[in-house]
Design a protein around this motif. Structure first.
Motif, PDB file in Angstrom:
ATOM      1  N   PRO A 135       0.676  -1.643   0.323  1.00 60.06           N
ATOM      2  CA  PRO A 135       0.226   0.191  -0.211  1.00 60.06           C
ATOM      3  C   PRO A 135       0.476   1.372  -0.067  1.00 60.06           C
ATOM      4  N   ALA A 136       2.138   1.431   0.296  1.00 60.53           N
ATOM      5  CA  ALA A 136       2.546   2.176   0.725  1.00 60.53           C
ATOM      6  C   ALA A 136       3.456   2.971   0.204  1.00 60.53           C
ATOM      7  N   GLU A 137       3.718   1.384  -1.190  1.00 61.68           N
ATOM      8  CA  GLU A 137       4.384   2.011  -2.293  1.00 61.68           C
ATOM      9  C   GLU A 137       3.444   2.611  -3.036  1.00 61.68           C
ATOM     10  N   ARG A 138       2.488   2.576  -3.230  1.00 67.46           N
ATOM     11  CA  ARG A 138       1.299   2.166  -4.234  1.00 67.46           C
ATOM     12  C   ARG A 138       0.710   3.708  -4.267  1.00 67.46           C
ATOM     13  N   LEU A 139       0.590   4.449  -2.909  1.00 64.10           N
ATOM     14  CA  LEU A 139       0.221   5.445  -2.005  1.00 64.10           C
ATOM     15  C   LEU A 139       0.826   6.817  -3.170  1.00 64.10           C
ATOM     16  N   ALA A 168     -13.997   0.077  -0.393  1.00 61.50           N
ATOM     17  CA  ALA A 168     -13.954  -0.931   1.500  1.00 61.50           C
ATOM     18  C   ALA A 168     -12.965   0.141   2.520  1.00 61.50           C
ATOM     19  N   SER A 169     -13.879  -0.321   3.658  1.00 63.18           N
ATOM     20  CA  SER A 169     -13.981   1.079   4.854  1.00 63.18           C
ATOM     21  C   SER A 169     -13.687   0.115   5.954  1.00 63.18           C
ATOM     22  N   VAL A 170     -12.956   0.785   6.668  1.00 62.68           N
ATOM     23  CA  VAL A 170     -12.377   0.115   8.187  1.00 62.68           C
ATOM     24  C   VAL A 170     -13.561   0.121   8.973  1.00 62.68           C
ATOM     25  N   GLN A 209      -7.828   2.082  16.787  1.00 61.42           N
ATOM     26  CA  GLN A 209      -7.166   2.202  15.419  1.00 61.42           C
ATOM     27  C   GLN A 209      -6.839   3.583  16.576  1.00 61.42           C
ATOM     28  N   ARG A 210      -7.671   4.990  16.468  1.00 61.50           N
ATOM     29  CA  ARG A 210      -7.167   6.130  16.786  1.00 61.50           C
ATOM     30  C   ARG A 210      -6.333   5.992  18.009  1.00 61.50           C
ATOM     31  N   GLU A 211      -6.341   5.494  19.053  1.00 60.35           N
ATOM     32  CA  GLU A 211      -5.432   5.265  20.258  1.00 60.35           C
ATOM     33  C   GLU A 211      -3.799   4.628  19.770  1.00 60.35           C
ATOM     34  N   SER A 212      -4.202   3.641  19.188  1.00 64.68           N
ATOM     35  CA  SER A 212      -2.962   3.315  18.983  1.00 64.68           C
ATOM     36  C   SER A 212      -2.109   3.672  17.549  1.00 64.68           C
ATOM     37  N   GLY A 213      -2.888   4.831  17.027  1.00 64.88           N
ATOM     38  CA  GLY A 213      -2.186   6.025  15.606  1.00 64.88           C
ATOM     39  C   GLY A 213      -1.869   4.994  14.557  1.00 64.88           C
ATOM     40  N   SER A 214      -3.033   3.578  14.939  1.00 64.63           N
ATOM     41  CA  SER A 214      -3.184   3.302  13.088  1.00 64.63           C
ATOM     42  C   SER A 214      -3.676   3.619  12.434  1.00 64.63           C
ATOM     43  N   LEU A 215      -4.881   4.238  12.573  1.00 70.87           N
ATOM     44  CA  LEU A 215      -5.715   4.861  11.659  1.00 70.87           C
ATOM     45  C   LEU A 215      -5.709   5.147  10.240  1.00 70.87           C
ATOM     46  N   GLY A 216      -4.788   6.760  10.554  1.00 73.85           N
ATOM     47  CA  GLY A 216      -3.738   6.671   9.729  1.00 73.85           C
ATOM     48  C   GLY A 216      -3.412   6.129   8.621  1.00 73.85           C
ATOM     49  N   ASN A 217      -3.004   5.077   9.016  1.00 71.09           N
ATOM     50  CA  ASN A 217      -2.634   4.137   7.551  1.00 71.09           C
ATOM     51  C   ASN A 217      -3.810   2.827   7.664  1.00 71.09           C
ATOM     52  N   ALA A 218      -4.747   3.134   8.057  1.00 75.17           N
ATOM     53  CA  ALA A 218      -5.929   2.686   7.381  1.00 75.17           C
ATOM     54  C   ALA A 218      -6.270   3.316   6.672  1.00 75.17           C
ATOM     55  N   VAL A 219      -6.478   4.554   7.255  1.00 73.84           N
ATOM     56  CA  VAL A 219      -6.951   4.988   6.114  1.00 73.84           C
ATOM     57  C   VAL A 219      -5.914   5.257   4.008  1.00 73.84           C
ATOM     58  N   ASP A 220      -4.755   5.144   4.643  1.00 80.52           N
ATOM     59  CA  ASP A 220      -4.075   5.213   3.556  1.00 80.52           C
ATOM     60  C   ASP A 220      -3.767   3.964   2.708  1.00 80.52           C
ATOM     61  N   ARG A 226      -8.383  13.781   3.885  1.00 80.92           N
ATOM     62  CA  ARG A 226      -6.690  13.344   3.558  1.00 80.92           C
ATOM     63  C   ARG A 226      -6.070  13.319   2.621  1.00 80.92           C
ATOM     64  N   PHE A 227      -6.534  12.302   0.809  1.00 82.96           N
ATOM     65  CA  PHE A 227      -5.764  12.466   0.369  1.00 82.96           C
ATOM     66  C   PHE A 227      -5.782  13.513  -1.103  1.00 82.96           C
TER      67      PHE A 227
END
Length: 308
Positions: free
Chosen positions: A97-101, A158-160, A168-179, A227-228
């Motif tokens: 996903p990071a490479e595609r983004l 498809a969304s989280v 996810q927000r508490e763990s800081g991973s929600l942004g990664n999920a959106v990305d 975000r995009f």
């Protein structure tokens, strides 16, 4: 310019730039309309349509500060994106996903970058006047409202699971999920969304607004589209600012370095809090209030400039 741009004016314009660049209401449109509506020395000195305008050099500094605020706010995302680009080039692949983004952002930035180099001066000098800016601001509001209508008819990506969002927000991973969801866009669709930024060369058309509408038309949620939009805006705003930053150290910047510094600081702070507000706002809300504002503000400005 150097004798008329006060520190108070620099502070006001800087704070306004930081907010309106990210809110879907057009920073360039407001930069054109505000001095014209206030009148007096503002209208004479703060004119972006004047060739070699010192006001434009001032605005350049504000843009760099706005881009810096976006980099600071999304620094985790940019670490992933840059890392994805490096691994993609190194291993000659586009898999994660990071490479595609990373490639989505690179390819989506090219059209507006080339268009800006070719058309920015022409659009600014011919259309960067108060009446056209007011008309385009009204059109911007209609585009935002039309985007909401289109979004209701477009199948979503498809969304989280919303039940997991808080954790996810508490763990800081929600942004990664959106990305990761953004990375599901096909490259042609990502480029199409990026091309929407070209319309923002017209004063009164919002870069973030038209990019969000284009993203929503491709199935992104409001949160994902916002975000995009912010990620796409960062390199182009920064590149445009850095390209013209030498103007600040030439004749156009004489006598306004202190004002530029103050205005840039105000722009940075207001942009940071604007993006922080908007990323949360678009989790549950829509573009409709901004559409209404643009139509009302554009109409009122048009009446003031043509009748008053």
């Amino acid at each position: 310019m150097s004798s008329h741009l006060s520190y108070a004016e620099a502070l006001i314009v800087g704070a306004l730039q930081g907010v309106t660049e990210l809110f879907p209401v057009s920073s360039l449109g407001h930069s054109v309309l505000l001095p014209a509506i206030i009148g007096g020395r503002w209208a004479a000195d703060l004119n972006v349509s004047t060739p070699e305008s010192p006001y434009l050099a001032f605005i350049v500094g504000l843009h760099v500060a706005t881009a810096a605020a976006l980099l600071v706010f999304f620094w985790r995302d940019w670490v992933r994106i840059v890392s994805g680009f490096v691994t993609s080039v190194r291993y000659r692949r586009i898999q994660t996903p990071a490479e595609r983004l990373a490639w989505l952002i690179v390819l989506a930035t090219i059209p507006v970058g080339l268009s800006g180099l070719a058309l920015e001066h022409v659009f600014r000098t011919t259309l960067g006047k108060p009446v056209p800016a007011a008309v385009f601001l009204i059109l911007n509001g209609l585009v935002l409202y039309g985007g909401e209508m289109i979004r209701r008819r477009t199948p979503a990506l498809a969304s989280v699971n919303s039940a997991d969002s808080a954790g996810q927000r508490e763990s800081g991973s929600l942004g990664n999920a959106v990305d990761d969801r953004l990375a599901q866009l096909s490259l042609p669709h990502g480029v199409l969304v990026g091309c929407a930024q070209i319309l923002a060369l017209l004063p009164g058309i919002s870069r973030s607004g038209v990019t969000m509408v284009a993203g929503m038309a491709r199935g992104l949620s409001h949160e994902e589209a916002a975000r995009f939009s912010f990620l796409l805006a960062t390199p182009i705003i920064l590149a445009a600012g850095l390209l013209k930053i030498p103007d600040l150290f030439g004749p156009l910047g004489n006598g306004i370095h202190g004002q530029v510094l103050l205005g840039s600081l105000a722009s940075f702070v207001s942009a940071y809090f604007a993006v922080r507000f908007l990323t949360r706002y678009f989790e549950t809300r829509t573009l409709t209030p901004f559409a209404i504002y643009c139509v009302l503000a554009g109409t009122a400005s048009l009446l003031w400039l043509t009748i008053g």
